[in-house]
Design an enzyme around this catalytic site. Structure first.
Site, mmCIF file in Angstrom:
data_model
loop_
_atom_site.group_PDB
_atom_site.id
_atom_site.type_symbol
_atom_site.label_atom_id
_atom_site.label_comp_id
_atom_site.label_asym_id
_atom_site.label_seq_id
_atom_site.Cartn_x
_atom_site.Cartn_y
_atom_site.Cartn_z
ATOM 1 N N CYS A 115 0.817 -1.227 0.000
ATOM 2 C CA CYS A 115 0.000 0.000 0.000
ATOM 3 C C CYS A 115 0.846 1.271 0.000
ATOM 4 O O CYS A 115 0.348 2.348 -0.331
ATOM 5 C CB CYS A 115 -0.948 0.012 1.184
ATOM 6 S SG CYS A 115 -2.092 -1.368 1.169
ATOM 7 N N HIS A 251 -3.203 7.446 1.916
ATOM 8 C CA HIS A 251 -3.615 6.116 1.486
ATOM 9 C C HIS A 251 -5.009 5.865 2.047
ATOM 10 O O HIS A 251 -5.286 6.151 3.211
ATOM 11 C CB HIS A 251 -2.625 5.078 2.020
ATOM 12 C CG HIS A 251 -3.099 3.671 1.874
ATOM 13 N ND1 HIS A 251 -3.611 3.192 0.691
ATOM 14 C CD2 HIS A 251 -3.147 2.645 2.763
ATOM 15 C CE1 HIS A 251 -3.957 1.924 0.860
ATOM 16 N NE2 HIS A 251 -3.693 1.572 2.101
ATOM 17 N N ASN A 281 -10.025 -0.029 -0.189
ATOM 18 C CA ASN A 281 -8.564 0.012 -0.171
ATOM 19 C C ASN A 281 -8.025 -0.552 -1.499
ATOM 20 O O ASN A 281 -8.102 -1.754 -1.743
ATOM 21 C CB ASN A 281 -8.063 -0.809 1.022
ATOM 22 C CG ASN A 281 -6.551 -0.737 1.199
ATOM 23 O OD1 ASN A 281 -5.834 -0.345 0.283
ATOM 24 N ND2 ASN A 281 -6.083 -1.133 2.368
HETATM 25 O O1 UT7 Z 1 -3.721 -0.814 3.554
HETATM 26 C C1 UT7 Z 1 -2.897 -1.449 4.462
HETATM 27 C C2 UT7 Z 1 -3.230 -1.070 5.799
HETATM 28 N N1 UT7 Z 1 -4.464 -1.689 6.219
HETATM 29 C C3 UT7 Z 1 -5.171 -1.069 7.109
HETATM 30 O O2 UT7 Z 1 -4.793 0.003 7.467
HETATM 31 C C4 UT7 Z 1 -6.357 -1.757 7.714
HETATM 32 C C5 UT7 Z 1 -6.313 -1.526 9.199
HETATM 33 N N2 UT7 Z 1 -7.389 -2.139 9.924
HETATM 34 C C6 UT7 Z 1 -8.684 -1.788 9.844
HETATM 35 O O3 UT7 Z 1 -9.055 -1.009 9.011
HETATM 36 C C7 UT7 Z 1 -9.646 -2.340 10.873
HETATM 37 O O4 UT7 Z 1 -8.918 -2.963 11.908
HETATM 38 C C8 UT7 Z 1 -10.680 -3.323 10.299
HETATM 39 C C9 UT7 Z 1 -11.689 -2.573 9.463
HETATM 40 C C10 UT7 Z 1 -9.984 -4.376 9.470
HETATM 41 C C11 UT7 Z 1 -11.440 -4.018 11.431
HETATM 42 O O5 UT7 Z 1 -12.047 -3.053 12.284
HETATM 43 P P1 UT7 Z 1 -11.856 -3.169 13.882
HETATM 44 O O6 UT7 Z 1 -12.684 -2.114 14.463
HETATM 45 O O7 UT7 Z 1 -10.386 -3.132 14.146
HETATM 46 O O8 UT7 Z 1 -12.511 -4.568 14.212
HETATM 47 P P2 UT7 Z 1 -11.842 -5.899 14.793
HETATM 48 O O9 UT7 Z 1 -10.889 -6.492 13.835
HETATM 49 O O10 UT7 Z 1 -11.346 -5.618 16.185
HETATM 50 O O11 UT7 Z 1 -13.125 -6.834 14.881
HETATM 51 C C12 UT7 Z 1 -14.267 -6.477 15.664
HETATM 52 C C13 UT7 Z 1 -15.346 -7.512 15.412
HETATM 53 C C14 UT7 Z 1 -14.851 -8.946 15.530
HETATM 54 O O12 UT7 Z 1 -15.862 -9.712 16.178
HETATM 55 P P3 UT7 Z 1 -15.718 -10.094 17.721
HETATM 56 O O13 UT7 Z 1 -14.437 -10.888 17.800
HETATM 57 O O14 UT7 Z 1 -15.632 -8.798 18.445
HETATM 58 O O15 UT7 Z 1 -16.958 -10.864 17.969
HETATM 59 C C15 UT7 Z 1 -14.754 -9.397 14.095
HETATM 60 O O16 UT7 Z 1 -14.921 -10.785 13.925
HETATM 61 O O17 UT7 Z 1 -15.887 -7.371 14.117
HETATM 62 C C16 UT7 Z 1 -15.916 -8.650 13.467
HETATM 63 N N3 UT7 Z 1 -15.776 -8.452 12.029
HETATM 64 C C17 UT7 Z 1 -16.817 -8.283 11.209
HETATM 65 N N4 UT7 Z 1 -18.140 -8.235 11.445
HETATM 66 C C18 UT7 Z 1 -18.938 -8.013 10.367
HETATM 67 C C19 UT7 Z 1 -14.625 -8.418 11.299
HETATM 68 N N5 UT7 Z 1 -14.927 -8.214 10.006
HETATM 69 C C20 UT7 Z 1 -16.273 -8.146 9.923
HETATM 70 C C21 UT7 Z 1 -17.156 -7.919 8.849
HETATM 71 N N6 UT7 Z 1 -18.481 -7.846 9.133
HETATM 72 N N7 UT7 Z 1 -16.750 -7.728 7.600
#
Ligand code: UT7
Length: 324
Positions: A115, A251, A281
Site C-alpha cells: 500500500c 492512502h 482500499n
Molecule cells: O492498507 C494497508 C493497511 N491496512 C489497514 O490500514 C487496515 C487496518 N485495519 C482496519 O481497518 C480495521 O482494523 C478493520 C476494518 C480491518 C477491522 O475493524 P476493527 O474495528 O479493528 O474490528 P476488529 O478487527 O477488532 O473486529 C471487531 C469484530 C470482531 O468480532 P468479535 O471478535 O468482536 O466478535 C470481528 O470478527 O468485528 C468482526 N468483524 C466483522 N463483522 C462483520 C470483522 N470483520 C467483519 C465484517 N463484518 N466484515
C-alpha cells in the site's frame, strides 16, 4: 549541474466499471452494510472484469495522466510502477505497460511496497529525475486486489478493491524554494511485522499466488502511529509546518485511520482528501486515485502544498511532500 525538481505535470486515474456494493457483500459473507460503513467508511468497491488485468487499469490511468500533462508517450523515459498484483511473476507490469503505451525508450520497472508503493515509486522517480537520469517519468499505482483476497474471509474481503492512478513527473530546473514539484520524501520499513499483513503464497515459497491475510486491529494501531510519525518527520525535514499544508492526500484504507491521524496532528478534516467510501482500499493505487479526484473536482489547485502518506504490508510506510 543545476538543481532539478520533479514537477507534477499531470494526474489520471481509472476504476473498473463493475461496482460491488456493501449490500452485495453481505450476501457473500456474514457482514452488513452498517458494519462496513461504521468500521471503515467504505460503501462500495470496484472489481476488475474477467480478464481485466492490472496493466489494463494502469494503461487507462496513464493515458489520462499523459493527456492531463499535455505530453506524449514519446516524452516518457522512465516508468515506475507500484503494484502488489502484477499481471505476471515476470516480466514486470511496468514493461507490459511500456509496450502497451508504445514506449521503446528509457527504463521501466516495478516497485513492491504494497500500500506504500506509490509513495515509494514517486520517491524513486524523483531521485532519478534529480540525478538527471530521467526527465519525464510515469509513476503508476495499479492493483487488482480482488485477485488475492480470500472471498470467504469477511475480515479482509470487504476492505479491498481494484483501481489505478498515475502521475507524470517532469524534470525542471529549480529556481527557488517555492517551485512546484516534489519537495521531500520519507520512506520506512520494518520487516518484523510481516505476519500482521501479508499474502500466504508466492512463487518461491509455495509456487502459488496465495491470499491476503491481515490482523486488522493491530495494523490499525500501527497505521495511525507510523503515518503520523512519517508526516511530522517529513514536515520537519522540509522545514514546513503541518498547519501550512493545504491538502493531505492519504492512502485510503479506512476512514477511521484518516480521522485518527488528523486528530493526532490537529488537522481539520476538510483538508483530508477521502475517497475510501467509493473504492475501498486499492493499495498502491489509492493515493493517486485520491489526488486525481481532488484535482478534477477543483479542490487541489496549482501552487497548493500536498502531503501524501501511506502504510502497508512489510510493514512499509512513508510520506511525500509536494507543491502542486
Ligand atoms: O492498507 C494497508 C493497511 N491496512 C489497514 O490500514 C487496515 C487496518 N485495519 C482496519 O481497518 C480495521 O482494523 C478493520 C476494518 C480491518 C477491522 O475493524 P476493527 O474495528 O479493528 O474490528 P476488529 O478487527 O477488532 O473486529 C471487531 C469484530 C470482531 O468480532 P468479535 O471478535 O468482536 O466478535 C470481528 O470478527 O468485528 C468482526 N468483524 C466483522 N463483522 C462483520 C470483522 N470483520 C467483519 C465484517 N463484518 N466484515
Amino acid at each position: 549541474m543545476t538543481e532539478r525538481i520533479s514537477r507534477i505535470a499531470g494526474v489520471g486515474s481509472y476504476l473498473p466499471a463493475r461496482i460491488l456494493t456493501n449490500a452485495e457483500m453481505s450476501s457473500m459473507v456474514d457482514t452488513s452494510d452498517e458494519w462496513i460503513r461504521e468500521r471503515t467508511g467504505i460503501r462500495q468497491r470496484h472489481i476488475a472484469g474477467e480478464g481485466e488485468t492490472t496493466s489494463d487499469l494502469a494503461e487507462a490511468a496513464s493515458r489520462k495522466a499523459l493527456e492531463h500533462a499535455g505530453l506524449d508517450v514519446a516524452d516518457i523515459d522512465l516508468i515506475v510502477m507500484a503494484t502488489t498484483t502484477p499481471d505476471f511473476t515476470f516480466p514486470s507490469t511496468a514493461t507490459v505497460l511500456q509496450a502497451r503505451l508504445g514506449i521503446t525508450q528509457g527504463a521501466a520497472f516495478d516497485v513492491q511496497a504494497v500500500c506504500t508503493g506509490f509513495v515509494y515509486a514517486m520517491s524513486i522517480a524523483d531521485n532519478f529525475i534529480a540525478r538527471g537520469q530521467a526527465n519525464k517519468a510515469l509513476v503508476v499505482g495499479a492493483e487488482t486486489m480482488s485477485r488475492i483476497v480470500d472471498w470467504t474471509d469477511r475480515t479482509t474481503c470487504v476492505l479491498f478493491g481494484d483501481g489505478a492512478g498515475a502521475v507524470v513527473l517532469s524534470g525542471e530546473e529549480k529556481t527557488g524554494a517555492d517551485d512546484a514539484g516534489v519537495m521531500a520524501s520519507y520512506l520506512r520499513s520494518d520487516g518484523r511485522y510481516k505476519d500482521l499483513l501479508h499474502v500466504d503464497g508466492g512463487p518461491s515459497a509455495t509456487q502459488s499466488v496465495g491470499h491476503l491475510r491481515m490482523v486488522g486491529n493491530q495494523v490499525f494501531r500501527h497505521a495511525v502511529t507510523n503515518i503520523a510519525e512519517s508526516m511530522t518527520t517529513i514536515a520537519g525535514r522540509a522545514g514546513v509546518d503541518i498547519a501550512d499544508v493545504d491538502w493531505f492526500v492519504p492512502h485510503q484504507a479506512n476512514q477511521r485511520i484518516l480521522e485518527g491521524v488528523a486528530r493526532k496532528l490537529s488537522i481539520p478534516t476538510e483538508k483530508v482528501i477521502s475517497t475510501v467510501a467509493d473504492h475501498g482500499n486499492t493499495s498502491a493505487a489509492s493515493v493517486p486515485l485520491a489526488l486525481d479526484r481532488a484535482i478534477q473536482d477543483g479542490r487541489i489547485k496549482r501552487g497548493d502544498l500536498l502531503l501524501m502518506e501511506a502504510l502497508g504490508g512489510g510493514f512499509t510506510w512513508g510520506a511525500a511532500l509536494a507543491r502542486y
